[in-house]
Scaffold this motif. Structure first.
Motif, PDB file in Angstrom:
ATOM      1  N   ASN A  22      -7.451  -5.536   1.680  1.00 31.66           N
ATOM      2  CA  ASN A  22      -7.206  -5.404   3.004  1.00 31.66           C
ATOM      3  C   ASN A  22      -7.589  -6.337   3.854  1.00 31.66           C
ATOM      4  OD1 ASN A  22      -5.390  -3.630   1.943  1.00 31.66           O
ATOM      5  ND2 ASN A  22      -6.217  -1.888   2.574  1.00 31.66           N
ATOM      6  N   CYS A  51      -4.108   4.334   2.081  1.00 33.35           N
ATOM      7  CA  CYS A  51      -4.300   3.013   2.072  1.00 33.35           C
ATOM      8  C   CYS A  51      -5.311   2.262   1.141  1.00 33.35           C
ATOM      9  CB  CYS A  51      -4.882   2.771   3.628  1.00 33.35           C
ATOM     10  SG  CYS A  51      -6.732   3.441   3.557  1.00 33.35           S
ATOM     11  N   LEU A  52      -5.819   3.025   0.079  1.00 36.24           N
ATOM     12  CA  LEU A  52      -6.573   2.453  -0.915  1.00 36.24           C
ATOM     13  C   LEU A  52      -5.696   2.740  -2.167  1.00 36.24           C
ATOM     14  CD1 LEU A  52     -10.117   3.274   0.244  1.00 36.24           C
ATOM     15  CD2 LEU A  52      -8.771   1.173   0.695  1.00 36.24           C
ATOM     16  N   THR A  53      -4.534   2.725  -2.201  1.00 35.24           N
ATOM     17  CA  THR A  53      -3.788   3.024  -3.345  1.00 35.24           C
ATOM     18  C   THR A  53      -2.403   2.190  -3.328  1.00 35.24           C
ATOM     19  OG1 THR A  53      -4.347   5.593  -3.116  1.00 35.24           O
ATOM     20  CG2 THR A  53      -2.678   4.836  -4.711  1.00 35.24           C
ATOM     21  N   LEU A  76       0.852  -1.198   0.099  1.00 34.72           N
ATOM     22  CA  LEU A  76       0.082   0.084  -0.012  1.00 34.72           C
ATOM     23  C   LEU A  76       0.852   1.204   0.019  1.00 34.72           C
ATOM     24  CD1 LEU A  76      -2.418  -1.181   2.798  1.00 34.72           C
ATOM     25  CD2 LEU A  76      -2.868  -1.238   0.312  1.00 34.72           C
ATOM     26  N   ILE A 114      -9.886  -2.449  -2.951  1.00 29.56           N
ATOM     27  CA  ILE A 114      -8.753  -2.580  -1.874  1.00 29.56           C
ATOM     28  C   ILE A 114      -9.274  -2.830  -0.499  1.00 29.56           C
ATOM     29  CG2 ILE A 114      -6.405  -1.537  -1.092  1.00 29.56           C
ATOM     30  CD1 ILE A 114      -5.825  -0.206  -3.927  1.00 29.56           C
ATOM     31  N   PRO A 115     -10.167  -2.146  -0.222  1.00 25.98           N
ATOM     32  CA  PRO A 115     -10.742  -2.570   1.048  1.00 25.98           C
ATOM     33  C   PRO A 115     -10.969  -4.143   1.106  1.00 25.98           C
ATOM     34  CG  PRO A 115     -11.783  -0.645   0.353  1.00 25.98           C
ATOM     35  CD  PRO A 115     -10.986  -1.048  -0.568  1.00 25.98           C
ATOM     36  N   CYS A 138      -7.437   2.752   9.859  1.00 28.66           N
ATOM     37  CA  CYS A 138      -8.378   1.656   9.658  1.00 28.66           C
ATOM     38  C   CYS A 138      -8.127   0.868   8.415  1.00 28.66           C
ATOM     39  CB  CYS A 138      -9.888   2.355   9.342  1.00 28.66           C
ATOM     40  SG  CYS A 138      -9.798   3.391   7.726  1.00 28.66           S
ATOM     41  N   GLU A 139      -7.298   1.347   7.286  1.00 26.80           N
ATOM     42  CA  GLU A 139      -6.905   0.581   6.355  1.00 26.80           C
ATOM     43  C   GLU A 139      -8.285  -0.021   5.579  1.00 26.80           C
ATOM     44  OE1 GLU A 139      -3.993  -2.164   7.722  1.00 26.80           O
ATOM     45  OE2 GLU A 139      -2.584  -0.957   6.504  1.00 26.80           O
ATOM     46  N   HIS A 140      -9.332   0.970   5.682  1.00 29.28           N
ATOM     47  CA  HIS A 140     -10.397   0.442   4.563  1.00 29.28           C
ATOM     48  C   HIS A 140     -11.017   1.980   4.056  1.00 29.28           C
ATOM     49  CE1 HIS A 140     -12.498  -0.650   8.339  1.00 29.28           C
ATOM     50  NE2 HIS A 140     -13.437   0.029   7.899  1.00 29.28           N
ATOM     51  N   GLY A 141     -10.337   2.870   4.092  1.00 34.06           N
ATOM     52  CA  GLY A 141     -10.778   4.233   3.332  1.00 34.06           C
ATOM     53  C   GLY A 141     -11.663   4.950   4.351  1.00 34.06           C
ATOM     54  N   VAL A 142     -12.068   4.667   5.673  1.00 31.27           N
ATOM     55  CA  VAL A 142     -13.112   5.230   6.384  1.00 31.27           C
ATOM     56  C   VAL A 142     -12.596   6.594   7.164  1.00 31.27           C
ATOM     57  CG1 VAL A 142     -14.910   5.026   8.121  1.00 31.27           C
ATOM     58  CG2 VAL A 142     -14.594   3.395   6.462  1.00 31.27           C
ATOM     59  N   MET A 177      -4.540  -6.677   8.059  1.00 27.36           N
ATOM     60  CA  MET A 177      -5.177  -5.696   7.269  1.00 27.36           C
ATOM     61  C   MET A 177      -4.080  -5.317   6.156  1.00 27.36           C
ATOM     62  SD  MET A 177      -8.339  -4.619   8.037  1.00 27.36           S
ATOM     63  CE  MET A 177      -8.635  -3.187   7.514  1.00 27.36           C
ATOM     64  N   ARG A 192      -6.765   8.571  -0.253  1.00 29.28           N
ATOM     65  CA  ARG A 192      -6.458   7.652   0.669  1.00 29.28           C
ATOM     66  C   ARG A 192      -5.041   6.751   0.439  1.00 29.28           C
ATOM     67  NH1 ARG A 192      -9.971  10.372   3.117  1.00 29.28           N
ATOM     68  NH2 ARG A 192     -11.941   9.168   3.913  1.00 29.28           N
ATOM     69  N   ASP A 247       1.888   2.194   3.385  1.00 28.44           N
ATOM     70  CA  ASP A 247       2.988   1.492   4.032  1.00 28.44           C
ATOM     71  C   ASP A 247       4.280   1.736   3.342  1.00 28.44           C
ATOM     72  OD1 ASP A 247       1.540   0.237   5.900  1.00 28.44           O
ATOM     73  OD2 ASP A 247       1.014  -1.532   4.623  1.00 28.44           O
TER      74      ASP A 247
END
Ligand SMILES: Cc1cc2nc3c(=O)[nH]c(=O)nc-3n(C[C@H](O)[C@H](O)[C@H](O)COP(=O)(O)OP(=O)(O)OC[C@H]3O[C@@H](n4cnc5c(N)ncnc54)[C@H](O)[C@@H]3O)c2cc1C
Ligand code: FES
Ligand code: FES
Lengths: 179, 293
Positions: free
Chosen positions: B42, A66-68, A28, B38-39, A46-50, B1, A64, A31
Motif C-alpha cells: 500500500n 485494508c490489509l486483505t 483491497l 500489504i502495508p 490509514c490503509e496500513h492496519g493501524v 495508498m 482489517r 475498496d
C-alpha cells in the motif's frame, strides 16, 4: 495467462447476501466493499492496519479489510457495519454506543462496532482489562475512548438482558456461538 | 495508498505453490496473512511482479504439539497458536509472546511463519525461535531443508529464504524439565512494536538453583540477540542471583540504534531492566514447574 490487469470474478456473501464482483487482484477488500459493492459503511483511515476503521468480520472474525485482498477471500462470508442491525433494529452494541455517546463524528465507529460485536460474542462477560485490550487496535480522534469503553460494557449488559443465562462461567462455548 | 499491480497466483497445494515460486524466481513473493506485506504494498515500498497467495493451501493450516515441541504450519494464524492450550502446555513462551504481537484483530490474519520470514528486528516471534533454538522448514521444487534459527535470521528484514522457496513450517522445541519462560517488553502503546523486548528461558537444577539462563533481546540489533547468562547467575537460587551483574552482562552484548521512538542509550537501559524482569519471571515459572514434578 494472467497479468496485473486481469479481473477475477469473485463471490462474497456480504451480510447474508450473495454478491459478485470482477476485481483486479490488487483490489483491497475495503475498496471492493465500498466501490464495487457500494457498501460505504466500512471506513478507510490509514490503509496500513493501524487505525482499525476498516475492520469487518471475515467468517465471523474481525480483520482489517485494508490489509486483505478481495480475491483472497473469494467464497467467504463478510459482515460489515451495514449487517449488524437486524430487521431495522440496532444490535446491542449499536444501541450501547448510542446510549453511551460512544461516538462523535462517527468515522471510527464502524470499526469499533465490528470489533466489539465479535469480542462480546466470544467473551460475553468481559473484565475492564479485557475490554481495553479488545479495543486497543482501534483509534478514535474524537471521544477520548471513555465512552467507547463504557459502551462495550453496556453492550454486554444489553446482550445479557436479551439472552439471560450468559455468565462468565458458561463462557463462549455455550453462548450460542455459531461461527 | 493502493498496491501496485502484480500477477496473482492462487495455488491450492504446496506443490502448485512451489511450481509458481520456481517459475517466478526472484520476481515472486509469498502472500500469507498480508499483515506486513500489504502495508508495504500500500505504501509502495515493495512492488513484486508476482504474488503467490498461500491462503487456499489447507495442508499448510496445521499446528501439532508433541512432547518434543510445537510445529506450526505456514497458515497457522497468530490467534490460532495463541489460543491453543495444547501448544501452550508444551511451550508456554508461544502464548506469552503472541499476546504482545500487534492487536487481536491483526493476529486473526497474521501468521507465525510469516512473522519469522519477515524477520523484523522488533518482532517477538523471531526472538522466541532464536531463544528456543528452533528451526524453519523450507521447501522448493524438488527439495526441502530445515534451517536452524541461528542461521535463519540473516539481517534486519532478511531471512535465509531463497527465491523459489516456501517456508512450510516452524518448529519450537519444548523446554527441558524444571524450566520456565517469560516475555517482557516496553512499547509506546499496547500492540505497537516493542521499543525493547526480552524473551527468557531459565532451567533449574534439582536443588532449584539456576542451572542455565538465556535471553533473546528484541529491537536492539539486526535480529534477535541471544545472550547466555548462565555464568552470571552463578548457579544460585533466583533469590540470591546478582541481578545487577546479569543485566550488565546482557547490556554489554547489544549494540542498539537510536530512532524517533527511543535513543540508543534508552534502549540499552530498557534492555537491562527487561532482562532482570523477564529472567525473574522465568525463574519463578521454572520453580512452579519444578514443584509439579
Ligand atoms: C498495525 C500492525 C501492528 C503490528 N505489530 C506487530 C508487533 O508488535 N509485533 C510483530 O511481530 N508483528 C507486528 N505486526 C506484523 C504482524 O505480526 C504480521 O502478521 C507478521 O509480521 C507477518 O505475517 P503475515 O502472515 O501477515 O505475512 P505477510 O505479510 O503475508 O508476509 C510477510 C513477508 O514474509 C513473506 N512470507 C510470508 N509467509 C511466507 C512463507 N510461508 N514462505 C515464504 N515467505 C513468506 C512474504 O513474502 C513477505 O515478504 C503488526 C502489523 C500491523 C499491521
Ligand atoms: S484503514 Fe484499515 S486499519 Fe486503518
Ligand atoms: S468518533 Fe470521531 S474518530 Fe471516533
Amino acid at each position: 495467462m494472467s497479468d496485473g490487469t486481469t479481473r477475477y470474478a469473485i463471490t462474497l456473501v456480504v451480510n447474508g447476501v450473495v454478491r459478485e464482483a470482477a476485481v483486479p487482484a490488487r483490489r483491497l477488500l475495503s475498496d471492493c466493499l465500498r466501490h464495487d459493492l457500494g457498501l460505504t459503511g466500512t471506513h478507510v483511515g490509514c490503509e496500513h492496519g493501524v487505525c482499525g476503521a476498516c475492520t469487518v468480520l471475515l467468517d465471523g472474525e474481525p480483520v482489517r479489510s485494508c490489509l486483505t485482498f478481495a480475491v483472497t477471500v473469494d467464497g467467504h462470508e463478510i459482515t460489515t457495519v451495514e449487517g449488524l442491525a437486524k430487521d431495522g433494529e440496532l444490535s446491542p452494541v449499536q444501541r450501547a454506543f448510542t446510549e453511551c455517546h460512544g461516538l462523535q463524528c462517527g468515522f471510527c465507529t464502524p470499526g469499533f462496532l465490528c470489533t466489539a460485536t465479535a469480542f462480546l460474542r466470544d467473551n460475553p462477560v468481559p473484565t475492564d482489562e479485557e475490554v481495553l485490550v479488545a479495543v486497543s487496535g482501534n483509534l478514535c480522534r474524537c471521544t477520548g475512548y471513555q465512552n467507547i469503553v463504557k459502551a462495550v460494557h453496556r453492550a454486554a449488559e444489553i446482550q445479557a438482558e436479551i439472552q439471560p443465562g450468559l455468565t462468565a462461567e458458561t463462557g463462549p462455548g455455550e453462548s450460542g456461538r455459531t461461527a | 495508498m493502493k498496491p501496485p499491480p502484480f500477477e496473482y497466483h492462487a495455488p491450492v497445494s504446496v506443490s502448485e505453490a512451489l511450481e509458481a515460486l520456481a517459475a517466478t524466481g526472484p520476481h515472486g513473493k509469498v502472500l500469507a496473512g498480508g499483515q506486513s506485506l500489504i502495508p508495504l504494498l500500500n505504501m509502495r515500498l515493495v512492488a513484486p511482479s508476482h504474488l503467490v497467495d498461500i491462503n487456499r493451501i489447507g495442508e499448510l493450516d496445521t499446528l501439532t504439539a508433541g512432547a518434543d515441541g510445537v510445529r506450526v504450519g505456514a497458515l497457522a494464524r497468530h490467534a490460532t497458536v495463541e489460543r491453543s492450550t495444547e501448544a501452550a502446555a508444551v511451550q508456554p513462551l508461544l502464548r506469552q509472546a503472541l499476546r504482545l504481537v500487534a492487536h487481536p484483530v491483526i493476529r486473526n490474519r497474521g501468521t507465525v511463519v510469516g512473522s519469522l520470514v519477515h524477520a523484523d528486528p522488533s518482532a517477538e516471534m523471531p526472538a522466541v525461535l532464536a531463544l528456543l533454538g528452533g528451526s524453519v522448514r523450507l521447501a522448493c521444487l524438488g527439495g526441502e531443508r530445515e534451517v536452524a534459527a541461528a542461521d535463519f535470521f540473516t539481517g534486519p528484514m532478511e531471512s535465509a529464504v531463497e527465491p523459489g522457496e516456501l517456508a512450510v513450517s516452524a518448529f519450537f522445541p519444548a523446554p527441558p524439565p524444571r524450566s520456565g519462560t517469560a516475555f517482557r517488553e516496553v512499547s509506546r502503546r499496547h500492540g505497537d512494536y516493542a521499543v525493547a523486548g526480552m524473551a527468557a528461558l531459565v532451567t533449574l537444577d534439582e536443588d532449584l538453583r539456576i542451572a542455565s539462563a538465556r535471553v533473546a533481546c528484541v529491537s536492539v540489533g539486526p535480529g534477535p540477540v541471544v545472550v547466555d547468562v548462565s555464568d552470571a547467575c552463578a548457579r544460585r537460587p533466583a533469590a540470591s542471583v546478582p541481578w545487577d551483574a546479569v543485566a550488565a552482562a546482557v547490556r554489554d552484548r547489544i549494540d542498539p540504534e537510536g530512532d524517533i521512538h527511543a535513543t540508543a542509550g534508552y534502549r540499552r537501559h530498557l534492555t537491562g531492566v527487561l532482562a532482570e524482569r523477564a529472567l525473574k519471571d522465568a525463574a519463578r515459572n521454572a520453580g512452579t514447574e519444578a514443584a509439579h514434578e
